[in-house]
Design a protein around this motif. Sequence first.
Motif, short mmCIF file in Angstrom:
data_model
loop_
_atom_site.label_atom_id
_atom_site.label_comp_id
_atom_site.label_asym_id
_atom_site.label_seq_id
_atom_site.Cartn_x
_atom_site.Cartn_y
_atom_site.Cartn_z
N LEU A 146 41.92 24.36 38.63
CA LEU A 146 42.37 25.25 39.71
C LEU A 146 41.35 25.30 40.85
N GLU A 147 40.06 25.32 40.51
CA GLU A 147 39.01 25.46 41.51
C GLU A 147 38.96 24.27 42.48
N SER A 152 42.98 30.93 46.24
CA SER A 152 42.82 32.30 46.74
C SER A 152 42.61 33.23 45.55
N LEU A 153 42.26 34.48 45.84
CA LEU A 153 42.13 35.47 44.77
C LEU A 153 43.46 35.66 44.05
N GLU A 154 44.55 35.61 44.81
CA GLU A 154 45.88 35.75 44.20
C GLU A 154 46.15 34.63 43.21
N ALA A 155 45.76 33.40 43.57
CA ALA A 155 46.00 32.24 42.69
C ALA A 155 45.16 32.35 41.42
N ILE A 156 43.93 32.81 41.56
CA ILE A 156 43.06 32.98 40.38
C ILE A 156 43.63 34.03 39.45
N MET A 157 44.09 35.16 40.01
CA MET A 157 44.64 36.23 39.18
C MET A 157 45.97 35.81 38.54
N GLN A 158 46.76 35.01 39.24
CA GLN A 158 48.02 34.54 38.66
C GLN A 158 47.75 33.62 37.47
N TYR A 181 49.47 41.66 38.51
CA TYR A 181 50.53 40.83 37.90
C TYR A 181 50.97 41.48 36.60
N GLY A 182 52.25 41.39 36.32
CA GLY A 182 52.80 41.98 35.11
C GLY A 182 53.24 43.42 35.34
N GLU A 183 54.06 43.90 34.46
CA GLU A 183 54.59 45.26 34.57
C GLU A 183 53.53 46.28 34.17
N GLN A 184 53.25 47.21 35.08
CA GLN A 184 52.21 48.20 34.85
C GLN A 184 52.74 49.60 35.13
N ALA A 185 52.27 50.56 34.34
CA ALA A 185 52.68 51.94 34.53
C ALA A 185 52.08 52.49 35.82
N LYS A 186 52.83 53.35 36.49
CA LYS A 186 52.37 53.93 37.75
C LYS A 186 51.83 55.35 37.51
N ASP A 187 51.12 55.84 38.51
CA ASP A 187 50.60 57.22 38.49
C ASP A 187 49.79 57.50 37.23
N CYS A 188 48.91 56.57 36.86
CA CYS A 188 48.13 56.74 35.63
C CYS A 188 46.87 57.56 35.88
N ILE A 189 46.55 58.40 34.91
CA ILE A 189 45.28 59.11 34.91
C ILE A 189 44.50 58.69 33.67
N VAL A 190 43.18 58.70 33.76
CA VAL A 190 42.33 58.28 32.65
C VAL A 190 42.07 59.46 31.73
N LEU A 191 42.54 59.36 30.49
CA LEU A 191 42.32 60.43 29.51
C LEU A 191 40.94 60.29 28.85
N VAL A 260 34.80 32.78 37.45
CA VAL A 260 35.55 32.12 38.52
C VAL A 260 35.66 33.06 39.74
N LEU A 261 35.93 34.33 39.48
CA LEU A 261 36.03 35.31 40.57
C LEU A 261 34.70 35.45 41.31
N GLN A 262 33.61 35.47 40.57
CA GLN A 262 32.30 35.59 41.21
C GLN A 262 31.99 34.37 42.07
N GLU A 263 32.42 33.19 41.61
CA GLU A 263 32.26 31.99 42.43
C GLU A 263 33.05 32.12 43.73
N LYS A 264 34.26 32.66 43.60
CA LYS A 264 35.11 32.86 44.78
C LYS A 264 34.47 33.88 45.72
N PHE A 265 33.95 34.97 45.17
CA PHE A 265 33.30 36.00 45.99
C PHE A 265 32.09 35.43 46.73
N ASN A 266 31.30 34.62 46.04
CA ASN A 266 30.13 34.01 46.67
C ASN A 266 30.55 33.09 47.82
N THR A 267 31.62 32.34 47.59
CA THR A 267 32.13 31.45 48.65
C THR A 267 32.61 32.25 49.85
N GLU A 268 33.36 33.33 49.57
CA GLU A 268 33.86 34.19 50.66
C GLU A 268 32.72 34.81 51.44
#
Length: 530
Positions: A146-147, A152-158, A181-191, A260-268
């Motif tokens: 992929l690299e 993009s960040l979107e491609a890495i996360m996908q 990405y993926g189905e996630q619950a909304k309005d979540c609070i951390v218990l 991989v994300l840190q490599e992307k962040f460094n590049t950005e």
Amino acid sequence: MKLKELLSMGDLKTSKILTKEIGLENDVESAMVLEAIDIEQWSKKNQLILTSFYAFDGLSDQLLEEFFSKMQVIGVSGLVVKMDRFITMIPTWFIDLCFKYEIPLIKISQEVSYEKILLTIYEPLLNHQTHILRTYYEVRQRFTKLEKSYPSLEAIMQEFYQIIGSPCSLKLIDKHIEISYGEQAKDCIVLSRKPVTNGEFTKNDYSLLELYSQSSVKTQQAIEVSIFNSYSSNCLLLVYLNEPEIKETDLVIIENTIDVLQEKFNTERLLKKERYTRLNNLADAILQNTPANPDELDSLLLEANMSLFPSYQAVAFSTRSTTIQLSKEKILSLLRSLKVRSIFFDQHSYSVVLFNFDGANGSITKAQVENLLAETLETNPDLSIAISNVKSKNDIKELLMECLDILRFNEEFYSGAIVSLADIGIFRYFIQNEQLNEINTFVPKTLQQLANNNYDLFETFYQFLRNERNYKQTAEAMFLHSKTIRYRLNKAEQILAIDFSNPLQLLNYEIGTYIIKMRRNAHENNDPTS
């Protein structure tokens, strides 16, 4: 692997647990044969100790206590004692020590050799590690492929979502970016939030979150990890768990993704720095070192994509204070949103944004800037912003000087957080000729003495002038009775020895009053203790 799982495998099925349920959930990562009591020299956490009872023969009660205490401190997974024809029974006192120090005790018959025990222990452990290493290799291969396409960040996360198979989210909070990405619950609070113990294949710090969704009225667990990098100061990666147990292979996948994300962040960050340097140099050449040759100026404006429209205007702000330095990037970002085409120039004591636009669509006004930066102005009372006049390309070199003149004036004679060239009027003559101190000659001595010795009278006189010499409006502005205002103004008139009905005389004192007031405001604005 858990101890109870291990005891259900191979020749260990014939073992007997002598300490009931104690420590059966202990993790087992290795095993060692020990026939001496200096356990601190050889053993380590999550290790199963294999020994015969001969190692403890003739030891004093104190040495035995010390041995068991050391095992507990080290975090030994359990103690396996192998029987033989001379030792057929483990003494009660030995079992009692295992109970006391919560060390699981397993008895193995003499028919089972050490080799079989070690093989039984290491075979599943090695298989498990082989599986983890294979997972690491396969994930690394996918990301390496992929690299090559500069994703993009979107491609890495996908790609991460497809590999891990669980809903996930990357949040760059300081940049207001969220990629999910993926189905996630909304309005979540951390218990609750619990740290996850680092394993052999993890180097980042993870937290296990217990989340509650107010919309679906359900709880869910998630792994959260902060990704420290120079591109985003507040970056979080979350993986929502489909199962209650965290798999070690999942952590290996996450670790690869973080790399991989840190490599992307460094590049950005490097690209951003390169763009910043290039554009800053262009803006410097256009605004501060404006070329006299029109063709050379046209070339610079074309390169900066600032040559489409005929009108130019600049907005600058001082960056001398530490608080403004911390907010500089945000302020620049907000100001650049005023017009589509802009370029900024950053100096050690100020930043200036140059705008290119169609004059028919209107210039940048104080009201626009005040509305845009309302929140920032409230949290940064020392922020001072200068707005130039609108110029054509031929007069573009005057824009920076106009802004700097305004900022210099506002440092000496503060007239507000946002100041345009029209606000300083005739005072610009003194700035351009570096004669700001000469402004003091416009202040009558009696007026300066009034401000120094009786500021209440001076403030009343100032408010009187601000409110168009209206007694009633002055009283309302100062929350005082109109008689008090008249009394103070009569007294001020006597001290100043002027006639309020003489417009020319009053005008001179009005100019002096505003000069004193603006200088005092500048002092208060630049003094953090005031």
